[in-house]
Design a protein around this motif. Structure first.
Motif, mmCIF file in Angstrom:
data_model
loop_
_atom_site.group_PDB
_atom_site.id
_atom_site.type_symbol
_atom_site.label_atom_id
_atom_site.label_comp_id
_atom_site.label_asym_id
_atom_site.label_seq_id
_atom_site.Cartn_x
_atom_site.Cartn_y
_atom_site.Cartn_z
ATOM 1 N N VAL A 45 0.846 -1.186 0.000
ATOM 2 C CA VAL A 45 0.000 0.000 0.000
ATOM 3 C C VAL A 45 0.883 1.238 0.000
ATOM 4 N N ALA A 46 0.494 2.247 -0.765
ATOM 5 C CA ALA A 46 1.164 3.540 -0.757
ATOM 6 C C ALA A 46 0.149 4.609 -0.361
ATOM 7 N N ARG A 47 0.612 5.605 0.377
ATOM 8 C CA ARG A 47 -0.307 6.640 0.883
ATOM 9 C C ARG A 47 0.313 8.013 0.695
ATOM 10 N N VAL A 48 -0.482 8.944 0.169
ATOM 11 C CA VAL A 48 -0.074 10.336 0.021
ATOM 12 C C VAL A 48 -0.927 11.191 0.943
ATOM 13 N N TRP A 49 -0.264 12.052 1.708
ATOM 14 C CA TRP A 49 -0.958 13.053 2.517
ATOM 15 C C TRP A 49 -0.604 14.428 1.964
ATOM 16 N N LYS A 50 -1.589 15.321 1.885
ATOM 17 C CA LYS A 50 -1.381 16.632 1.297
ATOM 18 C C LYS A 50 -1.646 17.720 2.333
ATOM 19 N N ASP A 51 -0.614 18.547 2.576
ATOM 20 C CA ASP A 51 -0.766 19.674 3.481
ATOM 21 C C ASP A 51 -1.592 20.779 2.831
ATOM 22 N N GLY A 52 -2.087 21.661 3.672
ATOM 23 C CA GLY A 52 -2.847 22.787 3.157
ATOM 24 C C GLY A 52 -2.019 23.721 2.306
ATOM 25 N N ASP A 53 -0.694 23.724 2.517
ATOM 26 C CA ASP A 53 0.186 24.612 1.737
ATOM 27 C C ASP A 53 0.705 23.956 0.458
ATOM 28 N N GLY A 54 0.174 22.778 0.112
ATOM 29 C CA GLY A 54 0.547 22.119 -1.133
ATOM 30 C C GLY A 54 1.686 21.127 -1.023
ATOM 31 N N LYS A 55 2.263 20.947 0.171
ATOM 32 C CA LYS A 55 3.356 19.984 0.351
ATOM 33 C C LYS A 55 2.790 18.585 0.544
ATOM 34 N N HIS A 56 3.383 17.633 -0.170
ATOM 35 C CA HIS A 56 2.925 16.245 -0.090
ATOM 36 C C HIS A 56 3.882 15.415 0.774
ATOM 37 N N HIS A 57 3.310 14.415 1.457
ATOM 38 C CA HIS A 57 4.086 13.436 2.224
ATOM 39 C C HIS A 57 3.701 12.056 1.710
ATOM 40 N N PHE A 58 4.676 11.141 1.674
ATOM 41 C CA PHE A 58 4.461 9.866 0.980
ATOM 42 C C PHE A 58 5.063 8.715 1.777
ATOM 43 N N ALA A 59 4.373 7.599 1.790
ATOM 44 C CA ALA A 59 4.897 6.376 2.398
ATOM 45 C C ALA A 59 4.455 5.180 1.567
ATOM 46 N N GLU A 60 5.342 4.194 1.443
ATOM 47 C CA GLU A 60 5.008 2.918 0.800
ATOM 48 C C GLU A 60 5.349 1.799 1.761
ATOM 49 N N TRP A 61 4.347 0.953 2.053
ATOM 50 C CA TRP A 61 4.503 -0.105 3.043
ATOM 51 C C TRP A 61 4.186 -1.472 2.438
ATOM 52 N N SER A 62 4.929 -2.477 2.873
ATOM 53 C CA SER A 62 4.587 -3.877 2.626
ATOM 54 C C SER A 62 4.132 -4.460 3.954
ATOM 55 N N VAL A 63 2.872 -4.900 4.009
ATOM 56 C CA VAL A 63 2.224 -5.259 5.262
ATOM 57 C C VAL A 63 2.014 -6.763 5.350
ATOM 58 N N ASN A 64 2.431 -7.351 6.463
ATOM 59 C CA ASN A 64 2.148 -8.752 6.769
ATOM 60 C C ASN A 64 1.255 -8.804 8.004
ATOM 61 N N ILE A 65 0.204 -9.608 7.941
ATOM 62 C CA ILE A 65 -0.757 -9.709 9.039
ATOM 63 C C ILE A 65 -0.866 -11.161 9.475
ATOM 64 N N SER A 66 -0.696 -11.398 10.770
ATOM 65 C CA SER A 66 -0.890 -12.731 11.345
ATOM 66 C C SER A 66 -1.932 -12.629 12.447
ATOM 67 N N LEU A 67 -2.910 -13.512 12.407
ATOM 68 C CA LEU A 67 -3.975 -13.515 13.397
ATOM 69 C C LEU A 67 -3.866 -14.753 14.280
ATOM 70 N N LEU A 68 -3.931 -14.547 15.585
ATOM 71 C CA LEU A 68 -4.035 -15.635 16.545
ATOM 72 C C LEU A 68 -5.497 -15.719 16.948
ATOM 73 N N SER A 69 -6.121 -16.860 16.742
ATOM 74 C CA SER A 69 -7.561 -16.948 16.959
ATOM 75 C C SER A 69 -7.949 -18.302 17.517
ATOM 76 N N ASP A 70 -9.189 -18.350 18.011
ATOM 77 C CA ASP A 70 -9.728 -19.596 18.573
ATOM 78 C C ASP A 70 -10.356 -20.423 17.455
ATOM 79 N N CYS A 71 -9.504 -20.929 16.582
ATOM 80 C CA CYS A 71 -10.014 -21.731 15.462
ATOM 81 C C CYS A 71 -9.380 -23.121 15.475
ATOM 82 N N ILE A 72 -9.143 -23.636 16.682
ATOM 83 C CA ILE A 72 -8.518 -24.959 16.819
ATOM 84 C C ILE A 72 -9.296 -26.057 16.097
#
Length: 309
Positions: free
Chosen positions: A20-47
């Motif tokens: 996922v990549a995300r752009v945030w835009k300031d009111g003065d026109g400056k942009h901020h940017f991040a690109e993430w690779s996300v891994n999700i592990s769930l521990l659950s009661d699914c025995i």
């Protein structure tokens, strides 16, 4: 956890490498940017899914569910936030939204996009890709208990002097000469644990963990290199690794331990014959053969000793 006829089952399931990549835009026109690779592990009661084939308690990790969840949560984060804070947002969602999920572990690797400067002025919306990567792993359970680590991967650093290695054990197979003058190069992998143990104990300052990441990296680099002119002498990778880890714990009380991996990337001195001198041209700390295989592996963990009082 589950038990079956004297056996204990520990399990988790999830989805890896949701980008996922995300752009945030300031009111003065400056942009901020991040690109993430996300891994999700769930521990659950699914025995039962494991021991009887009953899937009724499994939270499916199909791409149609988890990827849109990551994108939707990124959209909801209208203000710029750190990789650590985004991991917390995701972990809180999965532990609160699904009754079966007892804990969530979210791992994020952030690509090193850096703002560029044009003629000495920072560009409002221009970025270039750097080298080292910002990492984090956050675990949150339903009660709000938290475990958080952050780190750096691929931080390649080198100094051309102020390094040596001598006084080590020698035997009939030892070929390495002792020296007080050599090149020192390594690729640092660092991981540090924060002392925050619950969601309620987290600092409220925006981008706190982004700033802490930058500060830790600066301490590691300053300790490795020393002052700009004279530098600092390193008697071994081990000694420098220890000084780097100690400097981090000494500077940041909210870090409880740090692990450093620093392979010794070798630059081997080269002596060359020449036309005028067919025997040898003496090496003068100037010509090297770079090699990273095989290389020495050095790693250690430094942690605070908690008082039992």
């Amino acid at each position: 956890m589950g038990e079956l006829k004297g056996l204990k089952l520990a399990q988790r399931h999830g989805k890896s490498r949701v980008r996922v990549a995300r752009v945030w835009k300031d009111g003065d026109g400056k942009h901020h940017f991040a690109e993430w690779s996300v891994n999700i592990s769930l521990l659950s009661d699914c025995i039962p899914a494991y021991i009887t084939g009953d899937n009724s308690d499994i939270v499916a990790t199909d791409i149609e569910k988890h990827s849109p969840t990551v994108y939707a949560k990124a959209k909801e984060c209208s203000e710029q936030l750190s990789a650590e804070d985004f991991a917390i947002v995701l972990a809180k969602h999965f532990t609160s939204y699904y009754q079966q999920v007892t804990a969530a572990i979210v791992n994020i690797v952030e690509k090193p996009w850096e703002r560029i400067s044009i003629k000495g002025q920072q560009h409002d919306h221009g970025f270039k890709l750097g080298s080292e990567r910002h990492t984090t792993e956050v675990m949150v359970d339903k009660s709000g208990i938290l475990r958080m680590t952050s780190g750096i991967e691929g931080l390649s650093i080198l100094k051309t002097t102020q390094s040596g290695f001598e006084g080590f054990i020698r035997d009939k197979y030892t070929m390495l000469p002792e020296t007080r003058e050599r090149m020192m190069a390594t690729e640092v992998t660092a991981s540090w644990r924060y002392s925050f143990e619950s969601l309620s104990s987290l600092p409220l300052k925006p981008l706190y963990f982004t700033e802490r990441y930058m500060d830790v990296k600066e301490v590691l680099l300053n300790t490795f290199f020393g002052p700009s002119k004279e530098g600092v002498y390193s008697p071994s990778v081990q000694a420098t690794l220890y000084e780097m880890a100690k400097a981090v714990l000494g500077r940041f009380p909210d870090i409880s331990f740090i692990q450093l991996k620093m392979p010794n990337l070798h630059f081997l001195p080269v002596n060359l014959p020449s036309k005028d001198n067919p025997v040898i041209v003496k090496f003068d700390d100037d010509v090297y053969l770079p090699t990273d295989e095989p290389h020495g592996t050095i790693q250690a963990t430094l942690s605070r000793i908690r008082s039992k009082m």
